[in-house]
Design a protein around this motif. Structure first.
Motif, PDB file in Angstrom:
ATOM      1  N   ALA A   1      65.036  46.587  34.022  1.00 16.11           N
ATOM      2  CA  ALA A   1      66.013  47.216  33.134  1.00 16.11           C
ATOM      3  C   ALA A   1      65.929  48.736  33.234  1.00 16.11           C
ATOM      4  N   ALA A   2      64.707  49.236  33.396  1.00 12.32           N
ATOM      5  CA  ALA A   2      64.546  50.697  33.488  1.00 12.32           C
ATOM      6  C   ALA A   2      65.202  51.236  34.754  1.00 12.32           C
ATOM      7  N   VAL A   3      65.006  50.533  35.872  1.00 18.89           N
ATOM      8  CA  VAL A   3      65.628  50.972  37.123  1.00 18.89           C
ATOM      9  C   VAL A   3      67.151  50.885  36.999  1.00 18.89           C
TER      10      VAL A   3
ATOM     11  N   GLY B   1      60.678  42.385  33.668  1.00 18.96           N
ATOM     12  CA  GLY B   1      61.927  42.585  32.944  1.00 18.96           C
ATOM     13  C   GLY B   1      62.163  44.034  32.552  1.00 18.96           C
ATOM     14  N   HIS B   2      61.157  44.650  31.959  1.00 17.90           N
ATOM     15  CA  HIS B   2      61.323  46.029  31.509  1.00 17.90           C
ATOM     16  C   HIS B   2      61.569  46.957  32.691  1.00 17.90           C
ATOM     17  N   ALA B   3      60.785  46.787  33.757  1.00 13.21           N
ATOM     18  CA  ALA B   3      60.940  47.662  34.925  1.00 13.21           C
ATOM     19  C   ALA B   3      62.315  47.494  35.549  1.00 13.21           C
TER      20      ALA B   3
ATOM     21  N   GLU C   1      70.177  46.017  30.804  1.00 11.34           N
ATOM     22  CA  GLU C   1      69.538  44.755  30.414  1.00 11.34           C
ATOM     23  C   GLU C   1      70.322  43.570  30.949  1.00 11.34           C
ATOM     24  N   GLU C   2      71.636  43.713  30.990  1.00 10.40           N
ATOM     25  CA  GLU C   2      72.448  42.634  31.546  1.00 10.40           C
ATOM     26  C   GLU C   2      72.149  42.463  33.032  1.00 10.40           C
TER      27      GLU C   2
ATOM     28  N   ARG D   1      71.940  51.367  28.610  1.00  5.43           N
ATOM     29  CA  ARG D   1      70.857  50.417  28.384  1.00  5.43           C
ATOM     30  C   ARG D   1      71.345  48.965  28.330  1.00  5.43           C
TER      31      ARG D   1
ATOM     32  N   ALA E   1      69.355  43.337  34.531  1.00  6.40           N
ATOM     33  CA  ALA E   1      68.001  42.771  34.637  1.00  6.40           C
ATOM     34  C   ALA E   1      68.041  41.260  34.425  1.00  6.40           C
TER      35      ALA E   1
END
Lengths: 281, 185
Positions: free
Chosen positions: B38-40, B34-36, B52-53, B48, B55
Motif C-alpha cells: 500500500a505504501a508503494v 500489505g502495508h509495504a 489500499e485497493e 491512500r 494492495a
C-alpha cells in the motif's frame, strides 16, 4: 532500466528480445536489480497495519474466491503505456476503453455467474426437498381420500340396506324375526325382516363385540329339514352395529329359527363357532 | 499451515499454502507485505484509498495465481512489488488526468519501526545501502521506481541529459545491489 520498466520503445524492444534469447547473465542481473529495488521499496515503506487491506480481501473471499484459481500465467507487468508518447506504437483510446470495459464485464459476469450458479443450485436443492415433501403429503391425502371413499361407499350401502329394512318392515307380507342375546354377547340385539314379495331379507344388529382378527359373524337360517343354511357374513362397526342384506330363507320349508355365530372370516357352510344371537319367527 | 510452529514459515512456504487454498496464509502474506504494498502504491498514486485497493488487488492476484509463482524468477517480495508497480501503473494510465505528485522524487520519511519480514539488522543494511546513494542518484532512481515515466520522460521532467539519467539510475542500482549483497550471504 529493464528492472524499473523505464526503457524507451526501441531500447525496451531490444532488451526484451535479448532476454527472450535466454541470456542467463542478463537474467541474473535483472533479478538482482529487482531484489535490490524491492528491498529499497520495503525499507522505505516502513511498518504499519494492513487491517483495511485484509477487510477488502475478506470481502472478496466472501463473494466467491474461497479457492485459488488453477495455475495460470501471471501477468506481472503493467499493461501497455498510453499512446501519448511519441516513441511508442499507438493504441486507440476507444480500444483501451473497450478492452477495459470488456475485461470488467467479463470479471463481473464471472463473479455474478458463480453466484447465480451457486444460488440456482441451492434453490434447486430446496425445491427438491419441497417437492419430496409435497409428494409425501399428496400420497397421504390420496390414501385418506381412498379411506373416505370406502367409508362413504359403506355409508351408502348402509343407507340402502336401511331403506330395504324399512321397506321390508313396512311390507304387508313381511316377517320379523327378533334375535335375542346369548351369553357371549348379553347386551346385543338383532332383527331380521324378510319380505318375500320384495325378494329380499335384511338383518340389523347392535351391541355385538368386535370380532377377533380372522373372524366374522355369520347369519343362519335354520330350517326344519335342511338345518342351518348360510344367509350372510358380516362384520359390525366399531360400535357393534350392522345392517346387511341377506339371502331369503329356504322356500317350501318351515323356518324354525335364525341365529348368528362367530366363524372364520368369509364364513362356513355350516356353523362351527359360538352362537351370539338367536330368535324364532 | 501450523500456527504453533516456532519458526515462521518462509515466504515461499506461505505462497505454497495459499496455492493450496489456505486463507490463513493469505492473512500472513498481508501481514508481511500489505502495508509495504500500500505504501508503494500510495507513493505512486498519491491516494491512500486507491493504494489500499491496489494492495488488495495484488494480494488477490497472489491468492488466485499462487500456484504459478516461480521462485527461480525471484523472491516473493520481488514478485509482489513487481505486481504492485504494474497495477499502480495500470491505474495511473487509466486515469483521465494523471495525478502524479508534483515531486514524486521526494522521499517519504522512513518510520523507525522495523518490518515484520526484516530483522532490525536487515533493515539497517537496506538503509545503509540507500545511504550510499548520492542524493541526485536516489531522486532519479525513486522517480523511475515510483512513477510511470520512461528514462526519456525523466530526462525531460528533470531537465537532465538522457545519458545522465541513464548513468545515475544505473549507478544507483549497482550501489544498492552491492550494499544489499550481505543480505543474501
Amino acid at each position: 532500466m529493464e528492472a524499473l520498466g523505464t526503457l524507451d520503445g526501441e531500447d525496451a524492444r531490444a532488451m526484451a528480445a535479448h532476454l527472450a534469447e535466454g541470456c542467463d547473465e542478463c537474467q541474473a542481473e535483472l533479478r538482482s536489480f529487482r531484489e535490490a529495488l524491492t528491498a529499497m521499496a520495503i525499507s522505505t515503506a516502513g511498518d504499519g497495519p494492513a487491517d483495511r487491506i485484509w477487510q477488502r480481501l475478506e470481502n472478496r473471499l466472501a463473494v466467491g474466491g474461497a479457492a485459488p484459481a488453477a495455475s495460470t500465467l501471471i501477468n506481472d507487468r503493467p499493461s501497455a503505456r498510453t499512446p501519448n508518447r511519441a516513441e511508442r506504437p499507438g493504441v486507440s483510446r476507444s480500444w483501451r476503453i473497450a478492452t477495459v470495459a470488456a475485461a470488467a464485464a467479463a470479471i463481473g459476469f464471472a463473479v455474478l455467474s458463480g453466484n447465480y450458479v451457486s444460488q440456482i443450485a441451492t434453490m434447486r436443492q430446496e425445491d427438491s426437498v419441497r417437492i419430496a415433501a409435497l409428494s409425501r403429503q399428496a400420497r397421504t391425502l390420496a390414501s385418506e381420500l381412498e379411506d373416505r371413499d370406502r367409508e362413504l361407499a359403506a355409508l351408502h350401502d348402509q343407507i340402502s340396506v336401511s331403506g330395504q329394512l324399512t321397506q321390508a318392515m313396512l311390507a304387508p307380507d313381511s316377517r320379523i324375526i327378533r334375535l335375542g342375546p346369548l351369553p357371549p354377547a348379553p347386551d346385543s340385539t338383532g332383527v331380521v325382516a324378510v319380505t318375500p314379495s320384495g325378494n329380499h331379507a335384511v338383518l340389523q344388529v347392535a351391541g355385538l363385540p368386535p370380532p377377533p382378527p380372522g373372524k366374522e359373524y355369520e347369519l343362519w337360517w335354520i330350517g326344519s329339514k335342511s338345518g342351518p343354511l348360510r344367509a350372510a357374513v358380516f362384520a359390525p362397526t366399531a360400535h357393534g352395529d350392522a345392517t346387511v342384506a341377506s339371502t331369503l330363507p329356504p322356500t317350501g320349508e318351515q323356518l324354525l329359527a335364525s341365529a348368528i355365530t362367530l366363524e372364520p372370516a368369509g364364513g362356513l357352510d355350516k356353523p362351527s363357532g359360538a352362537m351370539y344371537l338367536k330368535g324364532a319367527p | 499451515m501450523q500456527k504453533t510452529s516456532a519458526i515462521p514459515p518462509t515466504d515461499e512456504a506461505v505462497v505454497r499454502a495459499i496455492a493450496g487454498g489456505d486463507q490463513e496464509s493469505l492473512r500472513v502474506l498481508n501481514q508481511r507485505y500489505g502495508h509495504a504494498l500500500a505504501a508503494v502504491a500510495e507513493r505512486m498514486l498519491g491516494d491512500r484509498a486507491d493504494a489500499e485497493e491496489v494492495a488488495a488487488d495484488v494480494l488477490w492476484q497472489a491468492w488466485r495465481q499462487a500456484g504459478a509463482f516461480d521462485s527461480s524468477r525471484g523472491s516473493v517480495g520481488a514478485w509482489l512489488m513487481m505486481l504492485v508497480r504494474s497495477r499502480s501503473i495500470d491505474r495511473l494510465r487509466a486515469r483521465a488526468a494523471r495525478t502524479l505528485r508534483d515531486d514524486p522524487a521526494e522521499p517519504v520519511d522512513s518510520p523507525d519501526a522495523s518490518l515484520e519480514i526484516h530483522s532490525n539488522q536487515q533493515r539497517r543494511v537496506v538503509q545503509a545501502a540507500i545511504a550510499t546513494l548520492e542524493d541526485n542518484e536516489r531522486s532519479v532512481l525513486e522517480m523511475a521506481y515510483y512513477s510511470d515515466l520512461t528514462q526519456s520522460a525523466i530526462a525531460e521532467r528533470t531537465g537532465l541529459p538522457l545519458g545522465t539519467v541513464k548513468s545515475r539510475i544505473r549507478s544507483a542500482m549497482i550501489k544498492l545491489r552491492e550494499g544489499l549483497k550481505s543480505l543474501g550471504d
